[in-house]
Design a protein around this motif. Structure first.
Motif, short mmCIF file in Angstrom:
data_model
loop_
_atom_site.label_atom_id
_atom_site.label_comp_id
_atom_site.label_asym_id
_atom_site.label_seq_id
_atom_site.Cartn_x
_atom_site.Cartn_y
_atom_site.Cartn_z
N VAL A 115 7.98 32.81 6.54
CA VAL A 115 8.43 33.50 5.32
C VAL A 115 9.69 32.84 4.77
O VAL A 115 9.81 32.62 3.55
N LEU A 116 10.64 32.51 5.64
CA LEU A 116 11.87 31.85 5.19
C LEU A 116 11.55 30.51 4.52
O LEU A 116 12.10 30.17 3.46
N THR A 135 9.65 31.12 1.16
CA THR A 135 10.55 31.61 0.11
C THR A 135 11.29 30.44 -0.54
O THR A 135 11.42 30.37 -1.77
N GLU A 138 10.67 29.07 -4.44
CA GLU A 138 11.81 28.99 -5.36
C GLU A 138 11.95 27.58 -5.92
O GLU A 138 12.17 27.38 -7.12
N PRO A 198 4.67 34.34 -8.24
CA PRO A 198 3.63 34.72 -7.27
C PRO A 198 2.22 34.76 -7.83
O PRO A 198 1.26 34.40 -7.15
N ARG A 226 5.22 39.34 2.30
CA ARG A 226 6.66 39.12 2.15
C ARG A 226 7.02 37.93 1.27
O ARG A 226 8.18 37.56 1.18
N THR A 227 6.01 37.34 0.64
CA THR A 227 6.29 36.22 -0.25
C THR A 227 5.62 36.44 -1.61
O THR A 227 6.27 36.91 -2.54
N THR A 255 1.56 27.48 4.69
CA THR A 255 2.68 27.69 5.60
C THR A 255 2.27 27.36 7.03
O THR A 255 1.09 27.31 7.36
#
Length: 340
Positions: free
Chosen positions: A46-47, A50, A54, A60, A88-89, A128
């Motif tokens: 997720v980190l 994100t 960006e 999204p 979460r994204t 991911t």
């Protein structure tokens, strides 16, 4: 793209704490491993995602598919980590799929995503990958012991993400492909029974011992499987370079699995006419084998350090389990997030 690389625990500290053999550390050349502690693999994904989203500028709703790659357990059994990452994204209702191709996971995901984007009106895909090897049944410092090969690596934790877009970006994916080598399945199984699953028995995962057991119990088949691997890797690399329209002399740098020493790297790149010095041996030794994240973390490292820039080409050559993956990327601009 985006990555999350946890703090590195040095090999020196691991030796002092009794986690790592001093002789092995000296022979292998590994100087450390990224260790995430209790930060889970999906949270690292997720980190990374994100950051990648960006940097991409895609909202999204642009994302047609999410593909999450992993090697080891991600959380509760019978639980979909890809849905956790999606929630979460990007959210939404686009398909979210898990890719289990071991160290090839993210490159395989990139191939699937590229194909997906040829059939979907939305312009972007999110890939991911993440693993946290701080698991009770795997020893990150000794997992490869006993293999009797050049691959004396240690395991590092990481999360990584790539946004593929039809709108363009700082780099162009010129070609990507995968290839199976089914004979390697037995090599990685090492004679272990299929049922009940190993993790349900509470038995440590020792990859090196599996490789050794197969080599010793069936040396002819083991040797044949390795020859098949070498031939398939050369064929895939040659094909991918040809599809990209790039000759070996135009490959500026190469990413690869952070597992093995100079001899391993030579076996991967040498047959393609690419000098092993164009790889990332020393960088990989500082963070450990990041499983499915090696290539994206490696490419980001090359971009951030200025080792590659506009006009350069990067070959991404991977092997994992019973499959191979390869991609060629062309840098077309220096991204703003890389600094001046």
């Amino acid at each position: 793209m985006g990555t999350h690389l946890p703090p590195v625990v040095s090999a020196e500290e691991a030796v002092a704490r009794g986690w790592y053999d001093a002789g092995t550390a000296e022979r292998s050349g590994w100087t450390g491993a990224a260790v995430a502690g209790e930060l889970s693999a999906p949270e690292m994904a997720v980190l990374a995602a994100t950051a990648a989203l960006e940097r991409s500028g895609h909202p999204p709703d642009d994302v047609a598919v999410l593909l999450h790659a992993s090697t080891m357990a991600q959380g509760p059994e019978a639980w979909p980590p890809q849905s956790y990452v999606q929630r979460r994204t990007v959210g939404g209702d686009a398909p979210a799929l898990e890719v289990r191709q071991a160290c090839n996971g993210m490159l395989a995901g990139m191939e699937l995503a590229a194909r997906w984007l040829t059939a979907d009106a939305r312009p972007a895909a999110l890939v991911t990958g993440a693993d946290n090897f701080g698991l009770p049944l795997i020893d990150r410092w000794r997992y490869a012991e006993g293999a009797g090969t050049d691959r004396l690596s240690v395991l590092g934790d990481a999360g990584a993400a790539v946004v593929l877009s039809r709108r363009g970006g700082f780099a162009r994916l010129l070609a990507v492909g995968t290839l199976s080598v089914p004979a390697l399945e037995e090599m990685y199984r090492g004679g272990l029974p299929l049922f009940p699953p190993e993790q349900s028995l509470g038995r440590p995962v020792r990859i090196g011992e599996r490789l050794r057991r197969y080599r010793e119990t069936d040396p002819a088949s083991s040797a044949a499987a390795r020859r098949s691997l070498d031939a398939a890797r050369l064929a895939l690399g040659t094909r991918t370079l040809a599809e990209a329209g790039v000759t070996a002399d135009r490959v500026t740098r190469a990413t690869h699995v952070f597992s093995g020493g100079a001899a391993y790297l030579e076996s991967v790149l040498g047959p393609l006419g690419i000098d092993a010095s164009r790889g990332l041996l020393e960088f990989g030794r500082t963070v450990g084998h990041l499983a499915t994240c090696d290539h994206v973390v490696g490419l980001e490292h090359l971009v951030l350090t200025g080792a590659v820039g506009p006009g350069d080409h990067v070959l991404m050559m991977s092997n994992g389990g019973a499959s191979l993956a390869c991609a060629v990327v062309e840098l077309v601009a220096r991204p703003t997030w890389a600094g001046p």
